[in-house]
Motif scaffolding. Structure first.
Motif, PDB file in Angstrom:
ATOM      1  N   ASP A  25      50.390  39.708  40.785  1.00  0.00           N
ATOM      2  CA  ASP A  25      49.395  40.553  40.122  1.00  0.00           C
ATOM      3  C   ASP A  25      48.367  40.994  41.161  1.00  0.00           C
ATOM      4  OD1 ASP A  25      48.286  41.924  37.972  1.00  0.00           O
ATOM      5  OD2 ASP A  25      48.563  40.219  36.632  1.00  0.00           O
ATOM      6  N   ARG A  47      47.369  46.986  32.050  1.00  0.00           N
ATOM      7  CA  ARG A  47      47.103  47.146  33.481  1.00  0.00           C
ATOM      8  C   ARG A  47      47.646  48.477  34.012  1.00  0.00           C
ATOM      9  NH1 ARG A  47      45.368  42.404  33.744  1.00  0.00           N
ATOM     10  NH2 ARG A  47      45.319  40.839  35.384  1.00  0.00           N
ATOM     11  N   GLU A 103      51.073  42.272  30.901  1.00  0.00           N
ATOM     12  CA  GLU A 103      49.777  42.889  30.562  1.00  0.00           C
ATOM     13  C   GLU A 103      49.924  44.404  30.659  1.00  0.00           C
ATOM     14  OE1 GLU A 103      47.018  41.449  29.621  1.00  0.00           O
ATOM     15  OE2 GLU A 103      47.478  39.355  30.054  1.00  0.00           O
ATOM     16  N   ASP A 126      40.070  38.133  36.527  1.00  0.00           N
ATOM     17  CA  ASP A 126      40.035  39.427  35.840  1.00  0.00           C
ATOM     18  C   ASP A 126      38.632  40.028  35.737  1.00  0.00           C
ATOM     19  OD1 ASP A 126      42.237  40.851  35.249  1.00  0.00           O
ATOM     20  OD2 ASP A 126      42.239  40.399  33.097  1.00  0.00           O
ATOM     21  N   ARG A 155      48.977  32.587  35.376  1.00  0.00           N
ATOM     22  CA  ARG A 155      48.259  33.207  34.244  1.00  0.00           C
ATOM     23  C   ARG A 155      46.782  32.808  34.267  1.00  0.00           C
ATOM     24  NH1 ARG A 155      52.051  31.938  30.809  1.00  0.00           N
ATOM     25  NH2 ARG A 155      51.071  29.993  30.167  1.00  0.00           N
TER      26      ARG A 155
END
Ligand SMILES: Cc1cc2nc3c(=O)[nH]c(=O)nc-3n(C[C@H](O)[C@H](O)[C@H](O)COP(=O)(O)OP(=O)(O)OC[C@H]3O[C@@H](n4cnc5c(N)ncnc54)[C@H](O)[C@@H]3O)c2cc1C
Length: 469
Positions: A334, A437, A434, A418, A411
């Motif tokens: 991510d 995003r 997600e 975030d 996660r």
């Protein structure tokens, strides 16, 4: 469509193309499906048909077939999407992996490449001619999806995201025709190709890329710091990033600690902080003078080890990237763009790395360098999200039995980070877990224009788009 394609239809398609058609009931299906994903954490999503095309004309035939049979299309370039984006249920998957021709006009400094060509393959042909292209940081990254995503590659602050070096592209559109997208014709398609990522609504079968003079003295300095010093290192790096020329790539990594440094690291759960700067300049003197700034880090005396002013040609830089992101592993990835103080951002990430279940996991924080930063140099295109830093966070492990613990850690880490995000990078964010995003990877008006272009070029939604939020 009930999920099955009539046998006669499949036979007819096979007879019309040079590539290979595999149905979900064929013997080799599961092996081919898994080969579609570089990430060994292969998604449990099952295309109805996989068509490994051999030519551009094959793509045309397959798009027309899908339209006739009411099937939705998914596209695979080289399969490096972290989330295995090309694997979709209820789909006909067009695999472009066999389209890997390169043709270079050295005089005009333009390369015509088919989608599955990797960064290593392209730059190895360019290097003897003193030319280069801003390819990805690992040798195996295929240009296909990398370019569509934006392409945050080598010397990114100076050369810019690679998508802005796409001068033109051949595209097979949803009506099954081949068009050329450049500034004169289908300029809106070119606009979308430059950054739409998996939200693109057609198939790029060839890119025409602008090439660059390769810097002659690419040089890297690397400093290893214990994780408990990361706030100071990050705060300092954030404060000097804008003073560095755009030709410098400045990064902080959390990476597995080399065995020789393990004892000195203190309680670090097997990780070390690495401050690294690469100067893409033409003389060793210039590079050495520029990288000398790293000696001014206020905790430089606490660095555990340093390797300064190392010559690092592009291929060596890619090898280093490849070691950090090894082949045949399971990954969760991510990203986030952030304008928060780097010390806070990295201290938060560090606290999670101190409990990472896998010692192979990795974080990389790239700083925008140069007085103007990246935003000032972005032309108008789908790619439209940047900030002062880009943080990438990867859980990396090998055994399927460790999936759950690594997924939970990743996660939680991402959830904690975030609040620092102003946006994401569509090419390396978990836009499956997600889906929101995806939209947050674009400036608002660029996202809206992308949706509108999708409706224009693919009114029947033949192509699978982003997952729904
Ligand atoms: C080891 C590794 C290192 C990486 N390093 C970098 C890096 O340095 N910088 C960076 O920016 N990214 C990097 N990435 C991310 C990379 O940009 C994406 O994974 C990208 O999708 C790879 O391209 P691909 O063709 O393999 O994608 P695929 O997985 O094949 O495709 C993903 C999706 O993109 C779309 N797509 C791809 N090709 C086409 C096409 N020709 N026409 C239409 N749609 C298409 C499709 O929707 C497809 O489902 C890295 C990834 C890995 C695994």
């Amino acid at each position: 469509m009930d999920g099955r394609v009539p046998i006669t239809g499949v036979k007819e398609l096979q007879s019309r193309i040079e590539g290979k058609v595999t149905t979900a009931t064929d013997a080799g299906y599961e092996q081919i499906r898994c080969e579609m994903s570089w990430n060994q954490l292969t998604p449990m999503r099952y295309p109805q048909l996989v068509v490994q095309v051999a030519t551009e004309q094959d793509v045309v035939e397959v798009v027309r077939f899908a339209r006739t049979h009411g099937m939705k299309i998914a596209v695979r370039g080289g399969g490096h999407s972290w989330v295995g984006f090309s694997l979709r249920d209820e789909s006909l998957l067009i695999d472009l992996g066999r389209l890997n021709r390169v043709s270079i006009d050295y005089e005009a400094r333009v390369a015509a490449i088919q989608p599955a060509v990797t960064g290593r393959e392209l730059n190895s042909q360019l290097a003897p001619h003193g030319l280069a292209f801003p390819v990805g940081h690992c040798p195996s990254v295929p240009l296909s999806g990398y370019l569509l995503n934006g392409g945050l590659g080598l010397n990114c602050n100076s050369w810019g995201p690679a998508c802005f070096s796409i001068e033109a592209a051949n595209v097979v559109t949803a009506d099954g025709s081949i068009v050329v997208a450049n500034q004169e014709q289908h300029a809106d398609l070119l606009w979308a190709i430059r950054g739409a990522g998996p939200g693109f609504f057609a198939v790029v079968t060839q890119y025409f890329l602008k090439l660059y003079q390769a810097p002659r003295a690419i040089t890297t300095s690397t400093y290893y710091y214990p994780l408990h010093r990361i706030e100071e290192v990050a705060a300092w790096a954030g404060s000097v990033a804008r003073q560095l020329p755009r030709e410098v790539e400045l990064k902080i990594f959390f990476a597995p600690v080399p065995a020789a440094l393990a004892k000195q690291c203190g309680p670090s759960n097997g990780f070390v902080g690495i401050l690294s700067a690469t100067a893409f300049l033409d003389t060793a003197q210039e590079a050495t003078a520029t990288l000398g700034l790293l000696e001014n880090c206020p905790v430089a005396h606490e660095c555990l080890q340093k390797e300064v002013n190392q010559p690092t040609p592009l291929a060596a830089l890619q090898d280093m990237g490849g070691m950090l992101l090894p082949e045949r592993h399971r990954y969760l990835a991510d990203t986030l763009w952030s304008d928060s103080p780097p010390a806070q951002l990295l201290a938060t990430a560090r606290d999670y790395f101190l409990h990472a279940p896998s010692p192979k996991s990795l974080a990389a924080c790239a700083f925008s360098t140069g007085v103007e930063g990246r935003a000032a140099v972005l032309p108008d295109a789908a790619f439209s999200m940047t900030a002062g830093t880009l943080l990438l966070c990867y859980a990396i492990w090998e055994r399927p039995e460790d999936d759950a613990v690594n997924a939970a850690w990743h996660r939680e880490t991402i959830a904690a980070l975030d609040s620092f995000a102003v946006g994401h990078y569509v090419g390396e964010s978990d836009i499956v877990a997600e889906p929101a995003r995806a939209e947050r990877s674009f400036a608002r008006t660029n996202w809206q224009r992308l949706q509108s272009l999708r409706r224009t070029y693919d009114p029947d939604a033949l192509f699978h788009g982003f997952f729904s939020a």
